[in-house]
Write a protein that holds these residues in place. Structure first.
Motif, PDB file in Angstrom:
ATOM      1  N   VAL A  96      37.864  41.506  38.497  1.00 13.08           N
ATOM      2  CA  VAL A  96      36.440  41.473  38.834  1.00 13.08           C
ATOM      3  C   VAL A  96      36.202  40.500  39.979  1.00 13.08           C
ATOM      4  CG1 VAL A  96      34.114  40.924  38.018  1.00 13.08           C
ATOM      5  CG2 VAL A  96      35.713  42.120  36.504  1.00 13.08           C
ATOM      6  N   VAL A  97      36.810  39.320  39.894  1.00  8.70           N
ATOM      7  CA  VAL A  97      36.671  38.323  40.966  1.00  8.70           C
ATOM      8  C   VAL A  97      37.118  38.935  42.286  1.00  8.70           C
ATOM      9  CG1 VAL A  97      37.549  36.108  41.839  1.00  8.70           C
ATOM     10  CG2 VAL A  97      36.849  36.322  39.432  1.00  8.70           C
ATOM     11  N   TRP A  98      38.219  39.658  42.266  1.00  9.12           N
ATOM     12  CA  TRP A  98      38.729  40.287  43.483  1.00  9.12           C
ATOM     13  C   TRP A  98      37.767  41.361  43.989  1.00  9.12           C
ATOM     14  CZ3 TRP A  98      42.124  39.089  46.986  1.00  9.12           C
ATOM     15  CH2 TRP A  98      42.490  40.045  47.929  1.00  9.12           C
ATOM     16  N   GLU A  99      37.339  42.248  43.107  1.00 12.20           N
ATOM     17  CA  GLU A  99      36.464  43.362  43.500  1.00 12.20           C
ATOM     18  C   GLU A  99      35.117  42.875  44.030  1.00 12.20           C
ATOM     19  OE1 GLU A  99      37.124  46.668  43.609  1.00 12.20           O
ATOM     20  OE2 GLU A  99      39.162  46.419  42.839  1.00 12.20           O
ATOM     21  N   LYS A 100      34.585  41.842  43.411  1.00  9.49           N
ATOM     22  CA  LYS A 100      33.269  41.328  43.808  1.00  9.49           C
ATOM     23  C   LYS A 100      33.363  40.324  44.964  1.00  9.49           C
ATOM     24  CE  LYS A 100      31.057  43.323  40.317  1.00  9.49           C
ATOM     25  NZ  LYS A 100      30.001  44.294  40.455  1.00  9.49           N
ATOM     26  N   LYS A 101      34.598  40.031  45.364  1.00 15.24           N
ATOM     27  CA  LYS A 101      34.847  39.080  46.455  1.00 15.24           C
ATOM     28  C   LYS A 101      34.295  37.685  46.132  1.00 15.24           C
ATOM     29  CE  LYS A 101      35.185  42.605  50.071  1.00 15.24           C
ATOM     30  NZ  LYS A 101      36.149  43.324  49.356  1.00 15.24           N
ATOM     31  N   TYR A 102      34.492  37.265  44.891  1.00 16.58           N
ATOM     32  CA  TYR A 102      34.082  35.935  44.439  1.00 16.58           C
ATOM     33  C   TYR A 102      35.189  34.909  44.703  1.00 16.58           C
ATOM     34  CZ  TYR A 102      30.482  38.194  41.437  1.00 16.58           C
ATOM     35  OH  TYR A 102      29.427  38.906  40.939  1.00 16.58           O
ATOM     36  N   TYR A 103      35.873  35.008  45.801  1.00 21.39           N
ATOM     37  CA  TYR A 103      36.976  34.098  46.100  1.00 21.39           C
ATOM     38  C   TYR A 103      36.837  33.588  47.525  1.00 21.39           C
ATOM     39  CZ  TYR A 103      38.773  38.316  48.274  1.00 21.39           C
ATOM     40  OH  TYR A 103      38.911  39.450  49.046  1.00 21.39           O
ATOM     41  N   ASN A 104      37.512  32.489  47.785  1.00 13.14           N
ATOM     42  CA  ASN A 104      37.468  31.845  49.089  1.00 13.14           C
ATOM     43  C   ASN A 104      38.743  32.230  49.843  1.00 13.14           C
ATOM     44  OD1 ASN A 104      37.804  29.981  51.218  1.00 13.14           O
ATOM     45  ND2 ASN A 104      36.581  28.450  50.138  1.00 13.14           N
ATOM     46  N   LYS A 105      38.612  33.151  50.771  1.00 12.93           N
ATOM     47  CA  LYS A 105      39.771  33.674  51.500  1.00 12.93           C
ATOM     48  C   LYS A 105      40.506  32.576  52.266  1.00 12.93           C
ATOM     49  CE  LYS A 105      41.111  37.444  54.531  1.00 12.93           C
ATOM     50  NZ  LYS A 105      40.672  38.604  55.286  1.00 12.93           N
ATOM     51  N   ASP A 161      46.096  49.502  42.854  1.00 15.95           N
ATOM     52  CA  ASP A 161      46.273  50.930  43.118  1.00 15.95           C
ATOM     53  C   ASP A 161      45.487  51.787  42.109  1.00 15.95           C
ATOM     54  OD1 ASP A 161      48.068  49.928  41.176  1.00 15.95           O
ATOM     55  OD2 ASP A 161      49.427  51.627  41.430  1.00 15.95           O
ATOM     56  N   MET A 162      45.053  51.177  41.006  1.00 23.11           N
ATOM     57  CA  MET A 162      44.249  51.884  40.002  1.00 23.11           C
ATOM     58  C   MET A 162      42.769  51.672  40.318  1.00 23.11           C
ATOM     59  SD  MET A 162      44.050  51.303  35.845  1.00 23.11           S
ATOM     60  CE  MET A 162      45.785  51.645  35.614  1.00 23.11           C
ATOM     61  N   PRO A 163      41.968  52.730  40.302  1.00 22.60           N
ATOM     62  CA  PRO A 163      40.537  52.549  40.548  1.00 22.60           C
ATOM     63  C   PRO A 163      39.940  51.501  39.588  1.00 22.60           C
ATOM     64  CG  PRO A 163      41.079  54.881  40.536  1.00 22.60           C
ATOM     65  CD  PRO A 163      42.309  54.140  40.078  1.00 22.60           C
ATOM     66  N   TYR A 164      39.030  50.701  40.113  1.00 23.38           N
ATOM     67  CA  TYR A 164      38.416  49.628  39.329  1.00 23.38           C
ATOM     68  C   TYR A 164      37.846  50.135  38.008  1.00 23.38           C
ATOM     69  CZ  TYR A 164      35.125  46.027  37.895  1.00 23.38           C
ATOM     70  OH  TYR A 164      34.426  45.101  37.164  1.00 23.38           O
ATOM     71  N   LYS A 165      37.110  51.218  38.062  1.00 25.90           N
ATOM     72  CA  LYS A 165      36.469  51.767  36.863  1.00 25.90           C
ATOM     73  C   LYS A 165      37.501  52.071  35.777  1.00 25.90           C
ATOM     74  CE  LYS A 165      33.262  55.388  35.449  1.00 25.90           C
ATOM     75  NZ  LYS A 165      32.439  56.525  35.868  1.00 25.90           N
ATOM     76  N   ASN A 166      38.632  52.625  36.163  1.00 25.15           N
ATOM     77  CA  ASN A 166      39.689  52.945  35.197  1.00 25.15           C
ATOM     78  C   ASN A 166      40.352  51.669  34.666  1.00 25.15           C
ATOM     79  OD1 ASN A 166      39.049  55.522  35.989  1.00 25.15           O
ATOM     80  ND2 ASN A 166      41.023  55.971  36.926  1.00 25.15           N
ATOM     81  N   PHE A 167      40.615  50.727  35.569  1.00 24.19           N
ATOM     82  CA  PHE A 167      41.253  49.468  35.178  1.00 24.19           C
ATOM     83  C   PHE A 167      40.390  48.713  34.171  1.00 24.19           C
ATOM     84  CE2 PHE A 167      41.877  44.923  35.555  1.00 24.19           C
ATOM     85  CZ  PHE A 167      43.256  44.787  35.493  1.00 24.19           C
ATOM     86  N   ILE A 168      39.108  48.574  34.478  1.00 27.17           N
ATOM     87  CA  ILE A 168      38.233  47.772  33.635  1.00 27.17           C
ATOM     88  C   ILE A 168      37.965  48.470  32.301  1.00 27.17           C
ATOM     89  CG2 ILE A 168      35.951  48.487  34.473  1.00 27.17           C
ATOM     90  CD1 ILE A 168      37.060  44.851  34.121  1.00 27.17           C
TER      91      ILE A 168
END
Length: 186
Positions: free
Chosen positions: A99-108, A131-138
């Motif tokens: 989720v942190v990755w998908e929402k870009k809640y990180y400091n690059k 490689d797995m769609p977010y919806k499927n992973f979560i």
């Protein structure tokens, strides 16, 4: 970690840690005041000017309703209690990280300066399964851990979502593992 970390954190994460019973003074004297907003003057003195200041939130990961969970609720604080199925902590941790990755809640910039990027790429592939769609992973994470998707996403938001003005959230994470002799922070 030290007591100041508990007093200045925006979010406190207790992962398998029953801090009320195992670190009572630390929990009562330092975490609870922050959860109740009583450390705001300390935050003002330590945070950059203009950074939002509020009472800490607490995320507790424990399948049991422990004395720590009860004590946290009694403070009137914002409490998120995640109750994963036994043995599914790694999947839950990976789901929160995804989720942190998908929402870009990180400091690059921080990642580039302080991370072995080749190892990080391996981590993203194997643990975050990009490689797995977010919806499927979560959805799979929810099925395995028993923790609802909305709670996984809320935990990620409380732990890592930048505060207004782009200020990075300070999270104190105390993790207890079965092979550890004591609680460790990360």
């Amino acid at each position: 970690y030290c007591y100041e970390d508990a007093r200045l954190a925006d979010t406190i994460v207790l992962w398998g840690s029953n801090a009320y019973d195992t670190a009572t003074v630390f929990f009562v004297a330092h975490m609870i005041p922050n959860l109740q907003g009583a450390t705001s003057d300390e935050k003002k003195a330590n945070f950059p000017k203009g950074e939002p200041i509020e009472a800490a939130r607490i995320v507790i990961v424990d399948p049991r309703i422990s004395s720590t969970v009860n004590a946290a609720h009694e403070t009137g604080a914002k409490v998120l209690h995640l109750r994963p199925n036994l043995g599914t902590d790694y999947m839950l941790a990976n789901a929160v990280a995804r989720v942190v990755w998908e929402k870009k809640y990180y400091n690059k910039d921080f990642l580039n300066q302080h991370t072995d990027m080749s190892s990080f790429e391996d981590y993203k592939k194997k643990s975050l399964e990009l490689d797995m769609p977010y919806k499927n992973f979560i959805a799979r994470a929810q099925k395995i851990t028993g923790v609802p998707v909305d709670q996984i996403e809320q935990a990620a938001m409380w732990i890592a979502q930048p505060k207004p003005g782009g200020h990075w959230r300070r999270s104190l994470c105390l993790l207890y593992t079965s092979d550890a002799a004591d609680e460790r922070s990360s």
